[in-house]
Design a protein around this motif. Structure first.
Motif, PDB file in Angstrom:
ATOM      1  N   HIS A 174      -2.584   1.956  -7.160  1.00  0.00           N
ATOM      2  CA  HIS A 174      -2.995   0.670  -6.566  1.00  0.00           C
ATOM      3  C   HIS A 174      -3.324  -0.354  -7.661  1.00  0.00           C
ATOM      4  N   GLN A 234      -5.622   5.853   2.524  1.00  0.00           N
ATOM      5  CA  GLN A 234      -5.338   4.647   1.729  1.00  0.00           C
ATOM      6  C   GLN A 234      -6.304   3.503   2.055  1.00  0.00           C
ATOM      7  N   SER A 289      -1.242  -3.756  -7.531  1.00  0.00           N
ATOM      8  CA  SER A 289      -2.013  -4.940  -7.130  1.00  0.00           C
ATOM      9  C   SER A 289      -2.383  -5.814  -8.323  1.00  0.00           C
ATOM     10  N   ALA A 326       2.801   1.905  -3.155  1.00  0.00           N
ATOM     11  CA  ALA A 326       1.927   2.480  -4.188  1.00  0.00           C
ATOM     12  C   ALA A 326       1.590   3.940  -3.895  1.00  0.00           C
ATOM     13  N   SER A 327       1.342   4.250  -2.652  1.00  0.00           N
ATOM     14  CA  SER A 327       0.903   5.620  -2.323  1.00  0.00           C
ATOM     15  C   SER A 327       2.036   6.623  -2.412  1.00  0.00           C
ATOM     16  N   VAL A 364      -8.141   1.533  -1.117  1.00  0.00           N
ATOM     17  CA  VAL A 364      -8.089   0.094  -1.397  1.00  0.00           C
ATOM     18  C   VAL A 364      -9.472  -0.552  -1.267  1.00  0.00           C
ATOM     19  N   THR A 405       0.834  -1.210   0.000  1.00  0.00           N
ATOM     20  CA  THR A 405       0.000   0.000   0.000  1.00  0.00           C
ATOM     21  C   THR A 405       0.869   1.261   0.000  1.00  0.00           C
ATOM     22  N   ASP A 416      -3.874   7.868  -6.823  1.00  0.00           N
ATOM     23  CA  ASP A 416      -3.840   6.759  -5.860  1.00  0.00           C
ATOM     24  C   ASP A 416      -4.454   5.482  -6.436  1.00  0.00           C
TER      25      ASP A 416
END
Ligand code: ATP
Length: 503
Positions: free
Chosen positions: A344, A218, A348, A76-77, A222, A73, A340
């Motif tokens: 993700h 976040q 992912s 990615a952020s 997600v 997470t 964002d």
């Protein structure tokens, strides 16, 4: 101003609002505990926000996501790579500083000089003073402004290019010294990540490195598809959340303004690409109006539009509040684009898209977020409402004039004395009203003293039971702000308290 702030901190402690964390071990720096009255006030602020955001907007829902998240997470952020502060140590004093804050403080001093020049001129010219013209033409002011701009833009550029040697050079050129000791003997500037690390699992080799979340946002990103599909909302719609966030702040100061463990109240609003700036403007205004409705004075709020934008944003503004130490950020409103969700998707391998039946296409939504620090909001309300008053008879009182809906205790039930059945009568009133309001019961001490203690924690009403109450079933109700006392039937209490203290 320093004295005002000291009074805020000592009042917060003395009246059970905020204690230093683990105080018996001399506390833990920039970590605080909320006491019995603080917890109530904080809960009421949360409810007030939740109602305004979730309950009153049919297209916003609320969630509660976990503090611990999969470590990818934060890759990615951007927090693993970019959530850094540039640090510099003073070799003599061994004190650590944020290099950018040292430079910004230097510029703030130049700004102080500017303001002094303006004040001087305003006095000299009296009513004919034209501030805008003076600022635009006075050579001294122009020189100060140019210098500030030059320093700040060089700082911004060096930080953006991660040219930390240049940040150090800037500190040396400006001859900035350790504010406490005057020493100019610095180490190199280094990047320091603000996330707190922790581990999942017991065995040394299989344990997974995790972070305590540095923002709540976040957890919403997600879950975007989970919530969208199960709530069946179409765009635009929002997801709100209240929760803890953790940042290993370097310059943790100013009481609960900057803490290492704090709470955020965030809302991410998902919109179609191309419409985000329209919603951004709407949310800026809506959020300002929400703050103004607290009634702390419109002049105490202002917008600060960001020129330097974070990597994920295409527009950003702060709502600033006039804290005892000056105007500072209270809430951020950011247009975060599709940064964002796209990040993700990439990390992912899952699609995070919305099928828009009107446009007949799939896309990654854009996001406008509103993010307010609960503790900072608490501080803004608490510090503004704390007042010392001189009364008509010359005596003084300290009163916390909280908006009644936020007050920790809504009414204090005070039998004039314990005996003669007054305490039993008062207890009956307490038991009847306790299902609707948070009450306080007290039978000790002179009534005047008891009133003062309720003033100090912001209780809107004090209800006094005396001998007449036993026969005519009326009580005295005292208003915190006017200190007026009125005789009212016991049967009216619920309505009266509710009218004043309901959201
Ligand atoms: P600052 O510039 O003051 O460090 P920020 O721009 O990093 O704040 P955001 O990341 O936008 O803050 O977080 C949103 C809100 O969370 C802020 O407006 C503030 O109210 C609150 N907040 C951020 N950091 C802290 C902290 N260390 N302690 C208390 N509240 C915080």
């Amino acid at each position: 101003q320093d004295d005002v702030f000291k009074k805020v901190i000592s009042h917060a402690k003395e009246y059970g609002f905020i204690f230093p964390s683990s105080e018996i071990y001399d506390g833990l720096s920039a970590v605080y505990d909320y006491g019995q009255n603080g917890a109530e006030l904080k809960n009421n602020i949360k409810q007030y926000w939740w109602k305004a955001m979730v309950q009153l907007n049919e297209n916003i829902v609320g969630i509660d996501s976990a503090i611990l998240m999969h470590p990818t997470t934060w890759k990615a952020s951007g927090h693993v790579d970019a959530f850094n502060d540039p640090l510099i140590d003073n070799k003599d004093s061994k004190k650590r500083f944020r290099a950018d804050v040292l430079v910004e403080d230097y510029c703030a001093k130049i700004e102080d000089k500017e303001n002094k020049e303006i004040e001087k001129a305003a006095k000299r010219f009296g009513e004919s003073f034209d501030k805008a013209q003076f600022v635009a033409t006075n050579p001294k002011i122009l020189e100060y402004r140019a210098k500030r701009e030059q320093i700040l833009s060089r700082l911004a550029k060096s930080l953006e290019n991660e040219d930390l040697a240049d940040v150090k050079a800037l500190i040396e050129e400006l001859e900035i010294a350790d504010p406490d000791t005057g020493s100019k003997n610095w180490t190199e500037v280094r990047q320091f990540n603000l996330m707190f690390g922790t581990k999942l699992g017991a065995s040394a080799d299989s344990a997974m490195d995790l972070y305590l979340r540095p923002e709540t946002a976040q957890g919403i990103f997600v879950n975007f598809l989970n919530v969208q599909k199960t709530s069946r909302h179409r765009l635009p719609f929002g997801i709100a959340q209240i929760g803890k966030a953790f940042r290993n702040e370097i310059v943790a100061r100013q009481f609960i303004f900057r803490m290492r463990e704090f709470e955020q109240m965030e809302m991410q609003f998902f919109v179609a690409p191309g419409t985000e700036l329209e919603f951004y403007e709407q949310w800026k205004q809506k959020r300002l109006n929400w703050h103004l409705a607290l009634g702390l004075g419109n002049d105490n709020y202002r917008f600060h539009d960001h020129e330097k934008l974070a990597h994920y944003a295409n527009a950003a503004a702060d709502i600033e509040f006039n804290f005892p130490f000056g105007f500072k950020e209270l809430e951020g409103i950011h247009s975060r684009t599709d940064f964002d969700l796209k990040a993700h998707e990439k990390h992912s391998g899952r699609k995070l898209q919305f099928f828009d039946p009107e446009r007949n296409e799939n896309y990654v939504p854009y996001v406008v977020e509103t993010s307010v620090g609960l503790d900072r909001l608490f501080l803004s309300i608490f510090s503004h409402c704390l007042k010392d008053e001189v009364l008509e008879d010359g005596s003084e009182r300290t009163v916390l004039s909280l908006p009644p809906a936020l007050a920790p205790v809504k009414a204090a039930i005070l039998p004039l004395m314990k005996k003669d059945g007054l305490a039993e009568y008062a207890e009956n009133i307490f038991n009847d009203l306790k299902y609707d309001f948070n009450l306080f019961y007290e039978e000790k001490d002179a009534i005047g003293k008891r009133y003062r203690r309720q003033d100090a924690i912001g209780t809107p009403y004090c209800i006094t039971i005396d001998h007449d109450s036993l026969t005519d079933h009326t009580v005295t109700i005292r208003d915190r702000d006017t200190m007026q006392q009125e005789r009212v039937p016991v049967s009216e209490l619920r309505r009266i308290i509710d009218e004043k203290t309901n959201f």
